[in-house]
Design a protein around this motif. Structure first.
Motif, mmCIF file in Angstrom:
data_model
loop_
_atom_site.group_PDB
_atom_site.id
_atom_site.type_symbol
_atom_site.label_atom_id
_atom_site.label_comp_id
_atom_site.label_asym_id
_atom_site.label_seq_id
_atom_site.Cartn_x
_atom_site.Cartn_y
_atom_site.Cartn_z
ATOM 1 N N CYS A 103 -1.569 7.496 -16.049
ATOM 2 C CA CYS A 103 -2.788 6.680 -15.990
ATOM 3 C C CYS A 103 -2.518 5.340 -15.298
ATOM 4 N N ASP A 104 -1.407 4.694 -15.664
ATOM 5 C CA ASP A 104 -1.048 3.415 -15.031
ATOM 6 C C ASP A 104 -0.754 3.593 -13.544
ATOM 7 N N ALA A 105 -0.082 4.680 -13.202
ATOM 8 C CA ALA A 105 0.244 4.949 -11.803
ATOM 9 C C ALA A 105 -1.029 5.184 -11.003
ATOM 10 N N HIS A 106 -1.956 5.920 -11.584
ATOM 11 C CA HIS A 106 -3.218 6.178 -10.897
ATOM 12 C C HIS A 106 -4.008 4.876 -10.713
ATOM 13 N N ARG A 107 -4.066 4.079 -11.774
ATOM 14 C CA ARG A 107 -4.783 2.804 -11.707
ATOM 15 C C ARG A 107 -4.186 1.898 -10.633
ATOM 16 N N GLU A 108 -2.876 1.850 -10.554
ATOM 17 C CA GLU A 108 -2.206 1.026 -9.538
ATOM 18 C C GLU A 108 -2.372 1.626 -8.145
ATOM 19 N N GLY A 109 -2.322 2.926 -8.058
ATOM 20 C CA GLY A 109 -2.377 3.601 -6.760
ATOM 21 C C GLY A 109 -3.724 3.489 -6.054
ATOM 22 N N ILE A 110 -4.805 3.365 -6.813
ATOM 23 C CA ILE A 110 -6.120 3.301 -6.179
ATOM 24 C C ILE A 110 -6.579 1.869 -5.879
ATOM 25 N N ARG A 111 -5.761 0.898 -6.247
ATOM 26 C CA ARG A 111 -6.120 -0.495 -5.939
ATOM 27 C C ARG A 111 -6.113 -0.716 -4.437
ATOM 28 N N PRO A 112 -6.982 -1.582 -3.935
ATOM 29 C CA PRO A 112 -6.988 -1.864 -2.497
ATOM 30 C C PRO A 112 -5.732 -2.606 -2.079
ATOM 31 N N PHE A 113 -5.357 -2.495 -0.820
ATOM 32 C CA PHE A 113 -4.096 -3.073 -0.355
ATOM 33 C C PHE A 113 -4.070 -4.593 -0.433
ATOM 34 N N ARG A 164 0.827 -1.212 0.000
ATOM 35 C CA ARG A 164 0.000 0.000 0.000
ATOM 36 C C ARG A 164 0.860 1.259 0.000
ATOM 37 N N ARG A 165 1.934 1.241 0.796
ATOM 38 C CA ARG A 165 2.822 2.408 0.831
ATOM 39 C C ARG A 165 3.465 2.652 -0.527
ATOM 40 N N SER A 166 3.882 1.604 -1.205
ATOM 41 C CA SER A 166 4.522 1.780 -2.510
ATOM 42 C C SER A 166 3.520 2.287 -3.544
ATOM 43 N N ARG A 167 2.274 1.868 -3.430
ATOM 44 C CA ARG A 167 1.251 2.378 -4.353
ATOM 45 C C ARG A 167 0.966 3.845 -4.090
ATOM 46 N N LEU A 168 0.979 4.237 -2.831
ATOM 47 C CA LEU A 168 0.769 5.657 -2.517
ATOM 48 C C LEU A 168 1.932 6.509 -3.029
ATOM 49 N N LEU A 178 1.423 7.460 -6.580
ATOM 50 C CA LEU A 178 0.479 8.564 -6.761
ATOM 51 C C LEU A 178 1.135 9.923 -6.514
ATOM 52 N N GLU A 179 2.163 9.956 -5.691
ATOM 53 C CA GLU A 179 2.831 11.214 -5.359
ATOM 54 C C GLU A 179 3.946 11.589 -6.326
ATOM 55 N N MET A 180 4.327 10.684 -7.206
ATOM 56 C CA MET A 180 5.431 10.959 -8.124
ATOM 57 C C MET A 180 5.037 11.982 -9.185
#
Length: 81
Positions: free
Chosen positions: A69-79, A47-51, A54-56
């Motif tokens: 788009c890929d970063a956003h899609r990955e970042g909003i996935r549940p942990f 979860r931390r790596s996905r967050l 989103l901040e990059m």
């Protein structure tokens, strides 16, 4: 050996066996709890790596070859996913 001595000897064996059985249970319980803690730590790290994705910035994402788009899609996935 008389009857009373035999009973005492047998009960001493039984009490030692139950103590080792409890010790075995405790060690299995500790292993299960450690395994659960490692699994939860793995989920939180994911979860931390996905967050972080989103901040990059766009330049940082470009450096690692990921689109916004890929970063956003990955970042909003549940942990747990």
């Amino acid at each position: 050996m008389n009857t009373i001595a035999t009973i005492r000897h047998s009960s001493a064996k039984l009490s030692g066996q139950s103590a080792s059985g409890q010790s075995g249970f405790v060690s299995r319980l500790v292993r299960v709890l450690r395994s659960l803690a490692k699994w939860i730590d793995h989920l939180l790290e994911r979860r931390r790596s996905r967050l972080v994705l989103l901040e990059m910035t766009d330049d940082q994402l470009k450096d690692i070859g990921v689109s916004r788009c890929d970063a956003h899609r990955e970042g909003i996935r549940p942990f747990w996913d």
